[in-house]
Design a protein around this motif. Structure first.
Motif, PDB file in Angstrom:
ATOM      1  N   PRO A  69      -7.521 -44.809 -72.708  1.00 55.92           N
ATOM      2  CA  PRO A  69      -8.175 -45.122 -71.436  1.00 55.92           C
ATOM      3  C   PRO A  69      -8.293 -46.608 -71.131  1.00 55.92           C
ATOM      4  O   PRO A  69      -8.107 -47.010 -69.979  1.00 55.92           O
ATOM      5  N   VAL A  70      -8.594 -47.434 -72.124  1.00 57.57           N
ATOM      6  CA  VAL A  70      -8.756 -48.871 -71.868  1.00 57.57           C
ATOM      7  C   VAL A  70      -7.426 -49.488 -71.441  1.00 57.57           C
ATOM      8  O   VAL A  70      -7.360 -50.210 -70.430  1.00 57.57           O
ATOM      9  N   VAL A  71      -6.369 -49.198 -72.169  1.00 53.50           N
ATOM     10  CA  VAL A  71      -5.063 -49.752 -71.826  1.00 53.50           C
ATOM     11  C   VAL A  71      -4.587 -49.217 -70.477  1.00 53.50           C
ATOM     12  O   VAL A  71      -3.977 -49.940 -69.684  1.00 53.50           O
ATOM     13  N   THR A  72      -4.889 -47.957 -70.175  1.00 54.23           N
ATOM     14  CA  THR A  72      -4.470 -47.382 -68.901  1.00 54.23           C
ATOM     15  C   THR A  72      -5.178 -48.041 -67.728  1.00 54.23           C
ATOM     16  O   THR A  72      -4.555 -48.335 -66.695  1.00 54.23           O
ATOM     17  N   ILE A  73      -6.473 -48.289 -67.853  1.00 57.10           N
ATOM     18  CA  ILE A  73      -7.186 -49.007 -66.785  1.00 57.10           C
ATOM     19  C   ILE A  73      -6.663 -50.431 -66.666  1.00 57.10           C
ATOM     20  O   ILE A  73      -6.474 -50.953 -65.554  1.00 57.10           O
ATOM     21  N   THR A 103      -5.157 -52.204 -63.183  1.00 57.45           N
ATOM     22  CA  THR A 103      -5.571 -53.482 -62.584  1.00 57.45           C
ATOM     23  C   THR A 103      -4.512 -54.565 -62.769  1.00 57.45           C
ATOM     24  O   THR A 103      -4.610 -55.626 -62.171  1.00 57.45           O
ATOM     25  N   LEU A 104      -3.538 -54.307 -63.641  1.00 54.00           N
ATOM     26  CA  LEU A 104      -2.543 -55.264 -64.118  1.00 54.00           C
ATOM     27  C   LEU A 104      -3.166 -56.351 -64.993  1.00 54.00           C
ATOM     28  O   LEU A 104      -2.561 -57.391 -65.248  1.00 54.00           O
ATOM     29  N   PHE A 111      -3.328 -57.665 -57.080  1.00 54.25           N
ATOM     30  CA  PHE A 111      -3.415 -57.740 -58.540  1.00 54.25           C
ATOM     31  C   PHE A 111      -3.644 -59.190 -58.966  1.00 54.25           C
ATOM     32  O   PHE A 111      -2.723 -59.883 -59.391  1.00 54.25           O
ATOM     33  N   GLY A 112      -4.899 -59.636 -58.818  1.00 59.02           N
ATOM     34  CA  GLY A 112      -5.226 -61.026 -59.113  1.00 59.02           C
ATOM     35  C   GLY A 112      -5.336 -61.339 -60.587  1.00 59.02           C
ATOM     36  O   GLY A 112      -5.487 -62.504 -60.965  1.00 59.02           O
ATOM     37  N   ILE A 123     -13.791 -54.981 -61.269  1.00 57.42           N
ATOM     38  CA  ILE A 123     -13.387 -55.339 -62.636  1.00 57.42           C
ATOM     39  C   ILE A 123     -12.883 -56.769 -62.669  1.00 57.42           C
ATOM     40  O   ILE A 123     -13.429 -57.636 -63.354  1.00 57.42           O
ATOM     41  N   VAL A 124     -11.823 -57.042 -61.919  1.00 55.07           N
ATOM     42  CA  VAL A 124     -11.212 -58.378 -61.949  1.00 55.07           C
ATOM     43  C   VAL A 124     -12.126 -59.403 -61.280  1.00 55.07           C
ATOM     44  O   VAL A 124     -12.207 -60.550 -61.720  1.00 55.07           O
TER      45      VAL A 124
END
Length: 397
Positions: free
Chosen positions: A216-220, A224-225, A315-316, A356-357
């Motif tokens: 899940p962490v890597v997928t999120i 977000t890139l 995708f900042g 998130i970002v």
């Protein structure tokens, strides 16, 4: 068993990378002998099954509370097997993975998720083991420490598909002939969306990656890139290429895993259908290749591969990663730690996707790094500050 069998310590064996590594090793038992496994402890039955199937000597869990369940599963699953589970030593606690990583195996595959993998990375390098590195965060947050811990220049073999592709492509020329690295990205589930469209996306939508099956962490991070931002920093540190000479392009088919452009105008690419077993196998066997690890591209049917520029307004994270890499010191540790807190908050339904970002950028912008040579204490202190500050900012929201 032949004399060139490599001993392997597998860190994070019950995760996505770890389970696929077990599959690769199980099909090439004449090449590898697994001496130790580590995991968090959340899947004790799977860990016990892996330990018995592979005949490991040591199993380590970071959660000390998981030891009774692990021992119970080892005893139950080993019933009737020669020797039972009595020969399996169990280690536990936050330093258990580092103990295993520093045990001197020929290859240490670090498939741990998150910056908690830094200690094991340093331990593996200091012991002289070849480090098959899937834990990009440890290199990102502790880059100078990781590079200084190497006892030989070729000691780190990247396992991320993109960096494995670059390592393979870089064998086509010398370092001074490289013009730039081209880091490919699938674009995630929200490729082509407008910023307003993703404000209200759900966790399930963000977890629906179009190409890869990951934790899940890597997928999120892929949605977000942020993952691509971390990979940009990783490529910069692994291959000694300036961040301005690393280009990110969107390649939705995820068949070309990355490329290297040389000074004469040639571009060398590594292509294969998306299957993490291939870079995992290369990490274990480098510089050799194993037979029949993954299915190759099918050249008997028409196929089209497309490439497009990255939309950095949506995708900042990649733009922010460039700034963080340029700032150096403890900024990458803050970048990663703040992101881990924000991803946890998003998965828990406490913040929106775009926050998130946005939150990571705010925390990074507030960070003041101390001068001087970077130490492990500096990294840990910066991470602790970033996590605390990220929680404060999220609470304000």
């Amino acid at each position: 068993m032949s004399s060139d069998v490599r001993t392997v310590a597998l860190l994070g064996s019950t995760g996505s990378i770890g389970t696929q590594a077990v599959d690769v090793i199980s099909r090439h038992r004449d090449r590898y002998r697994v001496t130790a496994l580590t995991a968090g402890g959340g899947q004790p039955e799977l860990l016990a099954q892996q330990a018995l199937d592979l005949g490991v000597e040591v199993v380590a869990v970071s959660d000390e509370g998981a030891v009774p369940a692990l021992r119970e599963h080892l005893d139950r699953l080993s019933a009737g097997r020669p020797g039972g589970a009595s020969q399996v030593e169990i280690l536990s606690g936050p330093d258990a993975a580092s103990t295993v990583a520093g045990s001197g195996a020929d290859v240490v595959l670090n498939g741990i998720t998150g910056s908690v993998g830094l200690g094991p990375t340093l331990a593996a390098l200091s012991s002289g083991s070849t480090l098959a590195l899937a834990n990009k965060e440890s290199l990102v947050v502790g880059g100078p420490l990781v590079r200084a811990a190497r006892v030989r220049p070729d000691q780190i073999v990247p396992v991320d598909s993109e960096h494995s592709a670059m390592a393979q492509s870089l064998r086509s020329g010398s370092h001074h002939e490289v013009r730039r690295l081209i880091l490919t990205a699938s674009g995630g589930p929200f490729r082509g969306w407008h910023r307003d469209d993703v404000k209200a996306v759900s966790v399930d939508q963000a977890l629906a990656h179009p190409t890869w099956s990951m934790g899940p962490v890597v997928t999120i991070n892929s949605a977000t890139l942020m993952n691509k931002g971390l990979e940009l920093i990783e490529a910069h540190l692994l291959f000694d290429v300036a961040v301005e000479d690393i280009t990110v392009v969107v390649h939705p088919q995820s068949v070309v895993h990355s490329m290297v452009e040389f000074r004469d105008g040639s571009t060398i690419a590594q292509a294969s259908p998306p299957d993490m077993r291939l870079p995992i196998a290369l990490g274990l066997s480098w510089p050799e290749r194993l037979d029949d690890v993954a299915t190759p591209c099918d050249w008997s049917s028409p196929v089209a591969w497309t490439f497009e520029p990255l939309d950095e307004t949506l995708f900042g994270a990649v733009r922010l990663a460039r700034q963080v890499a340029a700032a150096g010191a403890t900024h990458p540790a803050v970048f990663n730690a703040a992101n881990e807190e924000c991803v946890a908050a998003f998965l828990g339904g406490r913040i929106g996707f775009l926050e998130i970002v946005e939150t990571v950028e705010r925390v990074v912008g507030e960070h003041q790094a101390d001068g001087g040579e970077l130490s492990l204490d500096d990294v840990l202190s910066a991470e602790a500050w970033a996590r605390g500050r990220a929680r404060e900012v999220l609470a304000e929201r």
